[in-house]
Scaffold this motif. Structure first.
Motif, PDB file in Angstrom:
ATOM      1  N   GLY A 175       0.783  -1.029  -0.291  1.00 43.92           N
ATOM      2  CA  GLY A 175       0.253   0.400   0.202  1.00 43.92           C
ATOM      3  C   GLY A 175       0.957   1.524  -0.096  1.00 43.92           C
ATOM      4  N   MET A 176       0.446   2.165   1.128  1.00 44.02           N
ATOM      5  CA  MET A 176       1.111   3.207   1.050  1.00 44.02           C
ATOM      6  C   MET A 176       2.901   3.195   1.706  1.00 44.02           C
ATOM      7  SD  MET A 176      -0.238   5.378  -0.936  1.00 44.02           S
ATOM      8  CE  MET A 176       0.451   7.143  -1.038  1.00 44.02           C
ATOM      9  N   GLY A 177       2.943   2.079   2.165  1.00 40.79           N
ATOM     10  CA  GLY A 177       3.784   1.996   3.294  1.00 40.79           C
ATOM     11  C   GLY A 177       3.730   2.239   4.281  1.00 40.79           C
ATOM     12  N   GLU A 178       3.003   2.631   5.107  1.00 39.09           N
ATOM     13  CA  GLU A 178       3.365   2.996   6.444  1.00 39.09           C
ATOM     14  C   GLU A 178       3.464   1.663   7.849  1.00 39.09           C
ATOM     15  OE1 GLU A 178       0.034   4.929   9.808  1.00 39.09           O
ATOM     16  OE2 GLU A 178      -0.704   4.652   7.432  1.00 39.09           O
ATOM     17  N   THR A 179       2.770   0.494   7.510  1.00 38.64           N
ATOM     18  CA  THR A 179       2.727  -0.207   8.128  1.00 38.64           C
ATOM     19  C   THR A 179       4.022  -0.624   7.562  1.00 38.64           C
ATOM     20  OG1 THR A 179       0.517  -0.885   8.454  1.00 38.64           O
ATOM     21  CG2 THR A 179       2.345  -2.763   8.634  1.00 38.64           C
ATOM     22  N   THR A 180       4.551  -1.122   5.847  1.00 33.34           N
ATOM     23  CA  THR A 180       5.926  -1.933   6.194  1.00 33.34           C
ATOM     24  C   THR A 180       6.830  -0.429   6.922  1.00 33.34           C
ATOM     25  OG1 THR A 180       4.648  -2.201   4.146  1.00 33.34           O
ATOM     26  CG2 THR A 180       7.014  -2.246   4.002  1.00 33.34           C
ATOM     27  N   ALA A 181       7.001   0.388   6.741  1.00 34.32           N
ATOM     28  CA  ALA A 181       7.962   0.974   7.448  1.00 34.32           C
ATOM     29  C   ALA A 181       7.656   0.527   8.573  1.00 34.32           C
ATOM     30  CB  ALA A 181       7.934   2.819   6.919  1.00 34.32           C
ATOM     31  N   ALA A 182       7.202   1.394   9.521  1.00 29.63           N
ATOM     32  CA  ALA A 182       6.945   0.862  10.840  1.00 29.63           C
ATOM     33  C   ALA A 182       7.772  -0.231  11.450  1.00 29.63           C
ATOM     34  CB  ALA A 182       5.877   1.255  11.555  1.00 29.63           C
ATOM     35  N   LEU A 183       7.164  -1.599  10.947  1.00 28.04           N
ATOM     36  CA  LEU A 183       7.903  -3.519  11.188  1.00 28.04           C
ATOM     37  C   LEU A 183       9.378  -3.109  10.505  1.00 28.04           C
ATOM     38  CD1 LEU A 183       4.426  -5.334  10.304  1.00 28.04           C
ATOM     39  CD2 LEU A 183       5.098  -4.764  12.332  1.00 28.04           C
ATOM     40  N   ALA A 184       9.507  -2.313   9.880  1.00 26.96           N
ATOM     41  CA  ALA A 184      10.817  -2.498   9.546  1.00 26.96           C
ATOM     42  C   ALA A 184      11.828  -1.915  10.445  1.00 26.96           C
ATOM     43  CB  ALA A 184      10.705  -1.986   8.232  1.00 26.96           C
ATOM     44  N   ALA A 185      11.567  -1.140  10.670  1.00 27.85           N
ATOM     45  CA  ALA A 185      11.980   0.015  12.026  1.00 27.85           C
ATOM     46  C   ALA A 185      11.959  -0.659  13.128  1.00 27.85           C
ATOM     47  CB  ALA A 185      10.887   1.324  11.251  1.00 27.85           C
ATOM     48  N   ALA A 186      11.120  -1.397  12.963  1.00 28.31           N
ATOM     49  CA  ALA A 186      10.667  -2.496  15.055  1.00 28.31           C
ATOM     50  C   ALA A 186      11.784  -2.932  14.481  1.00 28.31           C
ATOM     51  CB  ALA A 186       9.560  -2.867  15.240  1.00 28.31           C
ATOM     52  N   ALA A 187      11.931  -3.737  13.375  1.00 23.10           N
ATOM     53  CA  ALA A 187      12.553  -5.682  14.063  1.00 23.10           C
ATOM     54  C   ALA A 187      13.851  -5.322  12.927  1.00 23.10           C
ATOM     55  CB  ALA A 187      12.002  -5.976  13.121  1.00 23.10           C
ATOM     56  N   PRO A 188      15.250  -4.225  13.136  1.00 19.43           N
ATOM     57  CA  PRO A 188      16.305  -4.071  12.266  1.00 19.43           C
ATOM     58  C   PRO A 188      17.500  -5.324  11.953  1.00 19.43           C
ATOM     59  CG  PRO A 188      16.499  -3.334  14.180  1.00 19.43           C
ATOM     60  CD  PRO A 188      15.131  -3.295  14.188  1.00 19.43           C
ATOM     61  N   GLU A 189      16.619  -6.040  12.626  1.00 25.20           N
ATOM     62  CA  GLU A 189      17.547  -7.819  12.811  1.00 25.20           C
ATOM     63  C   GLU A 189      16.667  -9.001  11.298  1.00 25.20           C
ATOM     64  OE1 GLU A 189      13.762  -8.615  15.400  1.00 25.20           O
ATOM     65  OE2 GLU A 189      15.415  -7.078  14.840  1.00 25.20           O
ATOM     66  N   VAL A 190      15.917  -8.114  10.827  1.00 26.08           N
ATOM     67  CA  VAL A 190      15.284  -8.598   9.842  1.00 26.08           C
ATOM     68  C   VAL A 190      14.728  -7.828   8.131  1.00 26.08           C
ATOM     69  CG1 VAL A 190      12.289 -10.054   9.399  1.00 26.08           C
ATOM     70  CG2 VAL A 190      13.348  -9.485  11.470  1.00 26.08           C
ATOM     71  N   ASP A 191      14.772  -8.914   7.501  1.00 20.53           N
ATOM     72  CA  ASP A 191      15.093  -8.048   6.072  1.00 20.53           C
ATOM     73  C   ASP A 191      13.975  -8.587   6.186  1.00 20.53           C
ATOM     74  OD1 ASP A 191      18.054  -6.817   6.309  1.00 20.53           O
ATOM     75  OD2 ASP A 191      18.304  -9.431   5.011  1.00 20.53           O
ATOM     76  N   HIS A 192      13.285  -7.112   5.494  1.00 22.09           N
ATOM     77  CA  HIS A 192      11.582  -6.856   4.841  1.00 22.09           C
ATOM     78  C   HIS A 192      12.041  -6.992   3.004  1.00 22.09           C
ATOM     79  CE1 HIS A 192      10.207  -6.120   8.842  1.00 22.09           C
ATOM     80  NE2 HIS A 192      11.740  -5.805   9.144  1.00 22.09           N
ATOM     81  N   LEU A 193      10.982  -7.404   2.886  1.00 24.45           N
ATOM     82  CA  LEU A 193      11.241  -7.097   0.878  1.00 24.45           C
ATOM     83  C   LEU A 193       9.140  -6.698   1.050  1.00 24.45           C
ATOM     84  CD1 LEU A 193      12.445 -10.305  -0.718  1.00 24.45           C
ATOM     85  CD2 LEU A 193      13.220  -8.137  -0.229  1.00 24.45           C
ATOM     86  N   ALA A 194       9.441  -6.071   0.514  1.00 24.35           N
ATOM     87  CA  ALA A 194       7.630  -5.204  -0.108  1.00 24.35           C
ATOM     88  C   ALA A 194       7.273  -5.064  -1.531  1.00 24.35           C
ATOM     89  CB  ALA A 194       7.750  -4.031   0.257  1.00 24.35           C
ATOM     90  N   VAL A 195       6.379  -6.164  -1.678  1.00 23.91           N
ATOM     91  CA  VAL A 195       5.832  -6.182  -3.367  1.00 23.91           C
ATOM     92  C   VAL A 195       4.371  -5.416  -3.209  1.00 23.91           C
ATOM     93  CG1 VAL A 195       4.845  -8.363  -2.912  1.00 23.91           C
ATOM     94  CG2 VAL A 195       5.912  -7.791  -5.103  1.00 23.91           C
ATOM     95  N   GLU A 196       4.621  -4.681  -4.465  1.00 24.43           N
ATOM     96  CA  GLU A 196       3.665  -3.943  -4.822  1.00 24.43           C
ATOM     97  C   GLU A 196       3.384  -3.122  -6.279  1.00 24.43           C
ATOM     98  OE1 GLU A 196       0.319  -1.705  -4.936  1.00 24.43           O
ATOM     99  OE2 GLU A 196       0.696  -2.260  -2.575  1.00 24.43           O
ATOM    100  N   VAL A 197       1.923  -3.168  -6.645  1.00 24.99           N
ATOM    101  CA  VAL A 197       2.040  -2.804  -8.086  1.00 24.99           C
ATOM    102  C   VAL A 197       1.410  -0.886  -8.225  1.00 24.99           C
ATOM    103  CG1 VAL A 197       1.650  -5.208  -8.855  1.00 24.99           C
ATOM    104  CG2 VAL A 197      -1.003  -3.241  -8.087  1.00 24.99           C
ATOM    105  N   TYR A 198       1.077  -0.832  -6.596  1.00 25.27           N
ATOM    106  CA  TYR A 198       1.119   0.850  -7.149  1.00 25.27           C
ATOM    107  C   TYR A 198       2.112   1.533  -7.423  1.00 25.27           C
ATOM    108  CZ  TYR A 198      -2.189   4.954  -5.703  1.00 25.27           C
ATOM    109  OH  TYR A 198      -2.773   5.823  -5.293  1.00 25.27           O
ATOM    110  N   GLU A 199       2.887   2.467  -7.679  1.00 22.27           N
ATOM    111  CA  GLU A 199       4.164   2.957  -7.978  1.00 22.27           C
ATOM    112  C   GLU A 199       3.428   4.340  -7.149  1.00 22.27           C
ATOM    113  OE1 GLU A 199       2.249   1.828 -10.622  1.00 22.27           O
ATOM    114  OE2 GLU A 199       3.987   1.777 -12.368  1.00 22.27           O
ATOM    115  N   PRO A 200       2.685   4.906  -6.494  1.00 20.98           N
ATOM    116  CA  PRO A 200       2.720   6.128  -5.403  1.00 20.98           C
ATOM    117  C   PRO A 200       2.576   5.358  -4.629  1.00 20.98           C
ATOM    118  CG  PRO A 200       0.908   6.703  -7.329  1.00 20.98           C
ATOM    119  CD  PRO A 200       1.307   5.101  -7.460  1.00 20.98           C
ATOM    120  N   GLY A 201       2.094   4.127  -4.156  1.00 22.39           N
ATOM    121  CA  GLY A 201       2.381   4.011  -2.382  1.00 22.39           C
ATOM    122  C   GLY A 201       4.044   3.343  -2.474  1.00 22.39           C
ATOM    123  N   LEU A 202       4.751   2.988  -3.590  1.00 26.55           N
ATOM    124  CA  LEU A 202       6.399   2.889  -3.379  1.00 26.55           C
ATOM    125  C   LEU A 202       6.691   3.408  -3.212  1.00 26.55           C
ATOM    126  CD1 LEU A 202       6.054  -0.209  -6.482  1.00 26.55           C
ATOM    127  CD2 LEU A 202       6.748  -0.852  -4.280  1.00 26.55           C
TER     128      LEU A 202
END
Length: 241
Positions: free
Chosen positions: A75-102
């Protein structure tokens, strides 16, 4: 629909009804600047990975070996960024088709200084079919996928038996598949489909079989609006057996 329960890598997915409609939208000036600056560093296109023009190599992308979680539909990445910031020991891949969200997620990642997040533009099913090896993911997240509420469109919903079988096959044993939705009938469909998948086990220990909302999952504006409109949000967490 997908035909194989565990497709081999580098095989094209069977003909199916896509779960999204790809509509190009204009980027804001800020999003455009973030895209120009950060997409070459943090972004990749799924078709290039599927075709082999670019290698699928998360260890090279992140420069380390770490647990790897895939979020489908960031989506617009609000959850994705927060979860990545909360778990720096984990690598996160985000797949999306909506360019403004990316693009918005690129902005969030840059502002937070995240180094454990990479973005993929394209179809998550093609990515799972052709690129992601079996037993390689430490988690899959699908938060608020398009509900396709009209009955005639239900075939477009992402969470269907063939997709769940595919996703489960890409998880390591013990790794979670976490889904959330604010559409009651879609929640019921998710649960029925996942309960029927032999590679998955429901982790809920509640009498009704639903997982209480995890406190670590960020409450987005989208979820707040759903609740204000009277729609209950259901979480489901299964693990690969």
């Amino acid at each position: 629909m997908l035909e194989d329960r565990a497709p081999r890598n580098r095989t094209a997915p069977a003909r199916r009804v896509p779960s999204f409609v790809h509509q190009r939208s204009r980027l804001t000036d800020g999003q455009h600047a973030a895209w120009a600056r950060w997409w070459p560093v943090r972004g990749r296109d799924v078709p290039a990975l599927v075709s082999g023009r670019e290698p699928y190599d998360p260890q090279a992308w992140f420069g380390r070996r770490a647990p790897l979680v895939l979020e489908i539909g960031s989506g617009m990445g609000e959850t994705t960024a927060a979860l990545a910031a909360a778990a720096p020991e984990v690598d996160h891949l985000a797949v999306e088709v909506y360019e403004p969200g990316l693009a918005q997620l690129l902005m969030r990642a840059a502002e937070a200084g995240l180094t454990n997040l990479q973005l993929l533009r394209g179809d998550a099913v093609e990515l799972l079919c052709a690129c992601v090896p079996p037993d390689s993911l430490d988690g899959i997240r699908i938060f608020f996928p398009d509900p396709w509420p009209k009955r005639r469109h239900h075939k477009r919903r992402l969470v269907q038996p063939a997709f769940v079988a595919l996703a489960a096959s890409r998880l390591r044993p013990g790794a979670p598949l976490h889904m959330a939705t604010d559409w009651a009938d879609y929640a019921d469909q998710m649960r029925a489909v996942c309960d029927a998948e032999p590679l998955l086990r429901n982790t809920a220990d509640t009498p009704d079989g639903w997982t209480p909302r995890p406190g670590w999952r960020p409450m987005t504006k989208f979820e707040q609006r759903a609740r204000s409109e009277g729609r209950d949000v259901r979480d489901l967490i299964y693990v690969r057996v």
